[in-house]
Design an enzyme around this catalytic site. Structure first.
Site, PDB file in Angstrom:
ATOM      1  CG  PHE A 155      27.703 -76.898  58.207  1.00 53.77           C
ATOM      2  CD1 PHE A 155      27.761 -77.576  59.226  1.00 53.77           C
ATOM      3  CD2 PHE A 155      27.553 -75.648  58.367  1.00 53.77           C
ATOM      4  CE1 PHE A 155      27.730 -77.065  60.458  1.00 53.77           C
ATOM      5  CE2 PHE A 155      27.513 -74.646  59.602  1.00 53.77           C
ATOM      6  CZ  PHE A 155      27.679 -75.568  60.542  1.00 53.77           C
TER       7      PHE A 155
ATOM      8  CG  PHE B 111      24.939 -73.640  54.847  1.00 54.99           C
ATOM      9  CD1 PHE B 111      24.738 -74.639  55.976  1.00 54.99           C
ATOM     10  CD2 PHE B 111      24.872 -72.319  55.306  1.00 54.99           C
ATOM     11  CE1 PHE B 111      24.245 -74.146  57.185  1.00 54.99           C
ATOM     12  CE2 PHE B 111      24.488 -71.820  56.475  1.00 54.99           C
ATOM     13  CZ  PHE B 111      24.342 -72.842  57.459  1.00 54.99           C
ATOM     14  CG  ASP B 112      27.090 -78.846  49.018  1.00 57.49           C
ATOM     15  OD1 ASP B 112      27.037 -78.224  48.214  1.00 57.49           O
ATOM     16  OD2 ASP B 112      27.360 -80.196  49.342  1.00 57.49           O
ATOM     17  CG  PHE B 113      21.562 -76.159  47.539  1.00 56.73           C
ATOM     18  CD1 PHE B 113      20.686 -75.272  48.098  1.00 56.73           C
ATOM     19  CD2 PHE B 113      20.660 -76.937  46.758  1.00 56.73           C
ATOM     20  CE1 PHE B 113      19.246 -75.124  48.123  1.00 56.73           C
ATOM     21  CE2 PHE B 113      19.517 -76.973  46.380  1.00 56.73           C
ATOM     22  CZ  PHE B 113      18.649 -76.048  47.427  1.00 56.73           C
TER      23      PHE B 113
END
Length: 191
Positions: A141, A22-24
């Site tokens: 994502f 995941f991106d944050f």
């Protein structure tokens, strides 16, 4: 043994491990800090995050999925305590452009939410493709299309169309610390 492990072990023998990255900002967490960066500068972004280092971010659009995967990791942690031969099946990573000192607020957020990850990459200028091509997640994502048009190979990448990076207006309460009024509703539904 928890029923989820039966499924994961059967699936795991086929694939060995489910790797989700995941991106944050704008994915796991809201895009409050991204809005500061876009409206001001990278320096303002770092100052904003340093000022709020003890305040966790609000949840983003995939926070619930992220937390559920983190819960599965906790179940696996318990299984590893019981059975040291157990091989972890779920692997969760964060791959973000953040760097020091803004990474500290990510850590604060994860602690407050009671979750952990297997890896967190704070890239600070390194392209995400460099990490993703080695990490090889089954899915990644991100909410910025430019990060998805990547030379990272055949990694499935999902665009999360959320926030200022995707042209959505940002609520003033997040951008300038003002509080937006909350609509008041009477308890009588006939009004």
């Amino acid at each position: 043994m928890h029923p989820i492990f039966t499924f994961l072990q059967l699936w795991g023998h086929y694939r060995r491990q489910l790797r989700v990255a995941f991106d944050f900002d704008g994915v796991i967490a809201d895009d409050e800090a991204e809005a500061v960066y876009r409206e001001h500068s990278i320096e303002a972004f770092h100052a904003h995050e340093a000022d709020r280092v003890a305040i966790p971010h609000n949840q983003g659009p995939l926070a619930d999925l992220f937390k559920k995967l983190a819960f599965m990791r906790k179940l696996e942690d318990k299984e590893i305590e019981r059975n040291p031969q157990y091989e972890r099946i779920v692997r969760v990573s964060i791959v973000t452009a953040r760097s020091a000192p803004s990474h500290e607020r990510v850590v604060t957020t994860l602690k407050k939410w009671g979750v952990s990850v297997d890896e967190a990459f704070f890239l600070g200028g390194v392209t995400k493709a460099n990490i993703l091509s080695v990490l090889k997640p089954h899915i990644y994502f991100d909410y910025q299309l430019s990060h998805l048009a990547s030379p990272a190979g055949d990694i499935p990448m999902v665009h999360i169309p959320f926030g200022v990076a995707n042209g959505a207006p940002h609520p003033p309460s997040l951008a300038d610390d003002t509080v937006m009024p909350v609509a008041q509703h009477d308890s009588d539904p006939s009004d």
